[in-house]
Design a protein around this motif. Structure first.
Motif, mmCIF file in Angstrom:
data_model
loop_
_atom_site.group_PDB
_atom_site.id
_atom_site.type_symbol
_atom_site.label_atom_id
_atom_site.label_comp_id
_atom_site.label_asym_id
_atom_site.label_seq_id
_atom_site.Cartn_x
_atom_site.Cartn_y
_atom_site.Cartn_z
ATOM 1 N N LEU A 1 0.854 -1.186 0.000
ATOM 2 C CA LEU A 1 0.000 0.000 0.000
ATOM 3 C C LEU A 1 0.887 1.232 0.000
ATOM 4 O O LEU A 1 1.996 1.207 0.560
ATOM 5 C CB LEU A 1 -0.911 0.025 1.226
ATOM 6 N N ALA A 2 0.399 2.309 -0.616
ATOM 7 C CA ALA A 2 1.198 3.528 -0.719
ATOM 8 C C ALA A 2 0.343 4.757 -0.438
ATOM 9 O O ALA A 2 -0.885 4.725 -0.594
ATOM 10 C CB ALA A 2 1.812 3.639 -2.117
ATOM 11 N N MET A 3 0.998 5.834 -0.013
ATOM 12 C CA MET A 3 0.320 7.129 0.084
ATOM 13 C C MET A 3 1.282 8.218 -0.382
ATOM 14 O O MET A 3 2.502 8.044 -0.352
ATOM 15 C CB MET A 3 -0.184 7.420 1.500
ATOM 16 N N HIS A 4 0.724 9.322 -0.845
ATOM 17 C CA HIS A 4 1.562 10.449 -1.230
ATOM 18 C C HIS A 4 2.312 10.966 -0.003
ATOM 19 O O HIS A 4 1.731 11.173 1.057
ATOM 20 C CB HIS A 4 0.709 11.586 -1.806
ATOM 21 N N ILE A 5 3.606 11.186 -0.182
ATOM 22 C CA ILE A 5 4.449 11.587 0.942
ATOM 23 C C ILE A 5 4.053 12.968 1.464
ATOM 24 O O ILE A 5 4.264 13.277 2.641
ATOM 25 C CB ILE A 5 5.936 11.516 0.521
ATOM 26 N N ASP A 6 3.449 13.781 0.606
ATOM 27 C CA ASP A 6 3.056 15.136 1.021
ATOM 28 C C ASP A 6 1.555 15.236 1.314
ATOM 29 O O ASP A 6 0.983 16.324 1.302
ATOM 30 C CB ASP A 6 3.434 16.146 -0.070
#
Lengths: 179, 179
Positions: B105-110
């Motif tokens: 799973l991933a999310m935008h770092i910002d």
């Protein structure tokens, strides 16, 4: 603070080169993170409806976001139109063209009562292939399609015009040209 | 007409043998199609919050549905936690175990300001692998995780207990045993 279409447009981030070189990707995640922007987008979708349908249908996956919030705002049920193979029950499917090859969208065959009114929602309309597949699914299921709404229109790709040319009611909130 | 947890549970359809033999698949699409059931699920998620967070985070794809409706109800922003490769900007990712192999799973770092409060929502918790990955992503991004909520708990698979054992606040609406 109420936001308008200029704010919605400004909150959508453009990322060049995703998913491949030459594409200007219109990123709605920055709109969603802004509570006023997200609310304004849902309000804009709601205001564009000609009637309150029995069901809002969302197209996987980003369409789920706007469709769910709109259904919640209106107090309607929500119908999920998913990639083929994701729904556990008996489905009907429609193929649509990609740049290379084809893909399929599916819905549960028992998802709506005959004659139920359904409005389709997605985040973006480009060439209109997936939207047209979703419209056909809803109609094959015996429902009455009241129209289709999109947060973003890429008019250069002609999808909204294609759907309107086939008699569908189409509503969009903001446009990005040059795609 | 207001509906309670028994109604929510009754509106979730069980489909044996999906996606493979031996699995009792808990199908939320029938809950979503019922406007009162859908509203009751969102209300139940809202009532379980200990505080109103800055952002609701939804896990792709069914989690988007409940997270979007909850964020809309609360008037918060919405953070999308997606399968790796789907987000266009710079991301952080967390791996989690599947029955065979792993996924990410991933999310935008910002996606969130340091110290922002974030509550994670998904449709179902089973072994807790994807939920734990989502929790770690939110914390690595510098946010304050206020807890995690799920419409369905499969307690036999131990995910909710696993998360609680690690100090996370977990809220669920209905349970299905025998999975």
């Amino acid at each position: 603070m109420s936001k308008g279409r200029d704010d919605i447009r400004r909150l959508i981030r453009t990322i060049p080169g995703f998913p491949k070189p030459g594409v200007q990707f219109r990123d709605i995640t920055t709109l969603l993170l802004d509570r006023d922007g997200f609310a304004a987008a849902v309000e804009g979708l709601s205001a564009g409806l000609e009637e309150k349908p029995d069901l809002i249908a969302g197209i996987e996956a980003r369409g789920f976001v706007f469709a769910a919030a709109l259904a919640h705002q209106l107090g309607t049920g929500l119908l999920l139109i998913r990639k083929q193979g994701k729904l556990p029950g008996a489905t009907i499917a429609e193929e649509y063209a990609l740049e290379y090859g084809t893909d399929q969208l599916a819905m549960h065959i028992d998802a709506c009562a005959p004659g139920a009114s359904v409005h389709v929602v997605d985040d973006l309309i480009a060439t209109g292939g997936s939207a047209l597949a979703a419209a056909r699914l809803v109609q094959r299921a015996g429902a009455r399609l009241t129209g289709l709404s999109f947060v973003i229109d890429l008019p250069d790709l002609g999808g909204a015009d294609l759907l309107r040319g086939q008699g569908y009611s189409v509503h969009t909130l903001v446009e990005f040209e040059g795609d």
